[in-house]
Design a protein around this motif. Sequence first.
Motif, PDB file in Angstrom:
ATOM      1  N   GLN A 148       1.260  -0.954  -0.359  1.00  0.00           N
ATOM      2  CA  GLN A 148       0.320   0.216   0.229  1.00  0.00           C
ATOM      3  C   GLN A 148       0.909   1.253  -0.422  1.00  0.00           C
ATOM      4  O   GLN A 148       2.310   1.336   0.300  1.00  0.00           O
ATOM      5  CB  GLN A 148      -0.689   0.350   1.179  1.00  0.00           C
ATOM      6  N   ASP A 149       0.070   2.295  -0.896  1.00  0.00           N
ATOM      7  CA  ASP A 149       0.676   3.430  -0.558  1.00  0.00           C
ATOM      8  C   ASP A 149       2.297   3.945  -1.598  1.00  0.00           C
ATOM      9  O   ASP A 149       3.525   4.365  -1.313  1.00  0.00           O
ATOM     10  CB  ASP A 149       1.132   4.200   0.559  1.00  0.00           C
ATOM     11  N   ALA A 150       2.719   2.937  -2.349  1.00  0.00           N
ATOM     12  CA  ALA A 150       3.502   2.952  -2.990  1.00  0.00           C
ATOM     13  C   ALA A 150       2.966   3.441  -4.067  1.00  0.00           C
ATOM     14  O   ALA A 150       2.437   2.956  -4.707  1.00  0.00           O
ATOM     15  CB  ALA A 150       4.405   1.829  -2.951  1.00  0.00           C
ATOM     16  N   ASP A 151       3.974   4.156  -5.022  1.00  0.00           N
ATOM     17  CA  ASP A 151       4.246   5.071  -5.930  1.00  0.00           C
ATOM     18  C   ASP A 151       3.793   3.956  -7.726  1.00  0.00           C
ATOM     19  O   ASP A 151       3.768   4.443  -7.939  1.00  0.00           O
ATOM     20  CB  ASP A 151       5.141   6.479  -5.946  1.00  0.00           C
ATOM     21  N   TRP A 152       5.360   3.673  -6.607  1.00  0.00           N
ATOM     22  CA  TRP A 152       5.671   2.630  -8.015  1.00  0.00           C
ATOM     23  C   TRP A 152       6.574   1.146  -7.188  1.00  0.00           C
ATOM     24  O   TRP A 152       7.045   1.950  -6.581  1.00  0.00           O
ATOM     25  CB  TRP A 152       5.916   3.078  -9.244  1.00  0.00           C
ATOM     26  N   LEU A 168       1.088 -11.139  -9.413  1.00  0.00           N
ATOM     27  CA  LEU A 168       1.143 -10.269  -8.691  1.00  0.00           C
ATOM     28  C   LEU A 168       0.779  -9.675  -9.950  1.00  0.00           C
ATOM     29  O   LEU A 168      -0.224  -8.707 -10.195  1.00  0.00           O
ATOM     30  CB  LEU A 168       2.481  -9.781  -9.013  1.00  0.00           C
ATOM     31  N   LEU A 169       1.059  -9.402 -11.782  1.00  0.00           N
ATOM     32  CA  LEU A 169       1.130  -8.465 -12.981  1.00  0.00           C
ATOM     33  C   LEU A 169      -1.222  -8.601 -12.919  1.00  0.00           C
ATOM     34  O   LEU A 169      -1.700  -8.229 -13.295  1.00  0.00           O
ATOM     35  CB  LEU A 169       1.361  -9.209 -13.719  1.00  0.00           C
ATOM     36  N   ARG A 177       2.217   1.386 -11.568  1.00  0.00           N
ATOM     37  CA  ARG A 177       3.582   2.282 -12.642  1.00  0.00           C
ATOM     38  C   ARG A 177       4.197   1.295 -11.487  1.00  0.00           C
ATOM     39  O   ARG A 177       4.813   0.734 -10.759  1.00  0.00           O
ATOM     40  CB  ARG A 177       3.870   3.709 -12.315  1.00  0.00           C
ATOM     41  N   ALA A 178       5.127   0.239 -12.894  1.00  0.00           N
ATOM     42  CA  ALA A 178       6.287  -0.899 -11.876  1.00  0.00           C
ATOM     43  C   ALA A 178       7.055  -0.601 -13.257  1.00  0.00           C
ATOM     44  O   ALA A 178       6.404  -0.837 -14.492  1.00  0.00           O
ATOM     45  CB  ALA A 178       5.024  -2.172 -11.706  1.00  0.00           C
ATOM     46  N   GLY A 198       1.167   1.153 -17.610  1.00  0.00           N
ATOM     47  CA  GLY A 198       1.985   1.787 -17.308  1.00  0.00           C
ATOM     48  C   GLY A 198       2.993   0.762 -16.272  1.00  0.00           C
ATOM     49  O   GLY A 198       4.434   0.881 -15.034  1.00  0.00           O
ATOM     50  N   VAL A 199       3.254  -0.937 -17.172  1.00  0.00           N
ATOM     51  CA  VAL A 199       3.991  -1.916 -16.169  1.00  0.00           C
ATOM     52  C   VAL A 199       5.552  -1.782 -17.805  1.00  0.00           C
ATOM     53  O   VAL A 199       4.805  -2.219 -18.861  1.00  0.00           O
ATOM     54  CB  VAL A 199       3.371  -2.727 -15.817  1.00  0.00           C
TER      55      VAL A 199
END
Length: 621
Positions: A148-152, A168-169, A177-178, A198-199
């Motif tokens: 949680q709360d990660a930008d990427w 995960l994907l 974004r990853a 975004g990945v």
Amino acid sequence: MPKTSRRTAVHPLALREVAVVRLVDLTPGMRRITFAGEQLGAFTSSNGFAQPAFESNGFDDDIRLVFPYPGQTEPVLPVQKEMGLDLPRDPRPLSRIYTVRRWDPATGELDIDFVKHGIGVGTTWAYRAKVGDRIHFFGPSSSRALPQDADWLLVAGDDTTIPAIDRLLRALPGGTRAQVFIEIAESENRQPLRELPGVQVTWLSREGAEAGTTALLRDAVSTCDWWDGRPFAWVAGEQATVRNIRRHLVEDREVPKEDIEFIGYWRRGEVIALETDGAVPDPAKTRTPMEKVHDLTELIAPVAIRTAVELGIPELISRGVTEVKDLAVRTDADERALAKLLRYLVTLDLLTATEPGHYDLTTVGDVLTVEFMIDFLHPAGVAGREVLGIHGLTESIRTGRSSYASVTGQTFAVVRAEQDYENRYLERLANFQVTLAEPIATSDILTGVGHLVIHSGGAGAQAREFVAAHPDLKVTICALPAQADWLRRDLPDTIPDEQQRARVTVVEQSVFEPSPAADAVFVIRAFKTLPDADAAHALRRAAENLAPAGRVLLVEDLFDTDDLDEHDGEADLLALTVHGSGLRTAAELDDVISQAGLVRSATHTVGWGTTVHDLIPADTH
């Protein structure tokens, strides 16, 4: 607790038997085996315990497959308990960990993918398996949600991590974004993965090079574009590679350690095959690094290992300081004396001599760079400082009292009063609380409780789970000043939701003072340090201000004299030397409860077999 920490759901451990229903070679390097069977649903074990249906909700959930020892037709199996497993010790079950690639409750099918490499037990079994073959497994012990709360996200792993990365994907929200880096043996081993705008997924081919011998993954991570915002990194694969990537992220990229999750799925090292079958490892000669480190706990070996950790030798070698004279300078040690220690560590299979005067870590020695292990072995570590008390065991056996002050010059209570030590002690406790707190929170134990008082070293993490599961619950944490100070500073990160945090209050008082008026008082693992009379007094005080029909809820580790366990024995002796107490038997705990004027109205078994004693005043029974 970091805001990016992943929420955890704990599952009871059940031993299940399933059958192979399908085999598919996804690539030249990976085989998928699909399992099915009635025991993937709810069932009753052969010894009469009801077990829940299989669950797997986390992208990196893992299970342990149990294999027969080479030359045997039947495996050594764990023994099913009501809510947990008892693992035989001589011999232990031969098991290996695998990620759940897919679980479909509708069809009752479970997919596990096996990487084709080496002569591992699992690889050998998978590439000899046939439809209809049966196998036992247990797990997952828990499932963890997305960070949680990660930008990427930064994701890096080798062939063995493809099942987790695929899950995960599939689970990521569309706007995530990853950057994802996957090292594979050859380009033919690429697999189709879910595409998201975004990945970015980058495949890195070793082109025939042996797994664990290239720097492809680390180089890719170290040279990637570094996006703005707060990253969360998930890194898995070969242990040394994972360690190097983590070190780069911490030291070069300055990513906080709490925002990096790293897992060594496997270790590059020697595996000794059976003489009669070159494709099967010999379990009597092939030991895992953790098993080897455990076996080394004799007298001279553990002292030498602790000395190496105290000097920081494993960490220095892992960073490339390999020559004796350089190590001596960096550790402020005598070069000749240090050389003696390093030579001895070679005989323990912790180091290997690469050239005259130079050393490197073995796969076993690599374990000594793991922070949890360092904390246990270093005399200034949270666990290591407590373990010092064992040196006074002879005195404690003779007197029945703590010998910690005789060994260290101060009581352990004085050590705990040091704010820095208390901060580290409580941080360590908090990291292990979810496996107890989450099962309690999701059970019916707290149903109807409006105000709960908690006495526990891990109270903050426990309160987080309790208020999240019960929207109307208010929690008061009772703690001594040093602990209360840490809790107040830590609660904003532990409970980031402001409305939930507003329902948690910290008050400064000991377990010996009357607990605040409440519907229930939870006392969790607070009595191991107390003599019986003090524990009974504390329980009596906990019940003093209970509301009508109120309860005291007690969790306390017990010593099972009918099933002697080495680790329970160690904890019992350590508590004797440090506190003058120890683990109580069930009968001894019953006596403490009786002395407190309480009776047991019920017991609850939660999580991995933890017992919660539901106590009420005897005069209301």
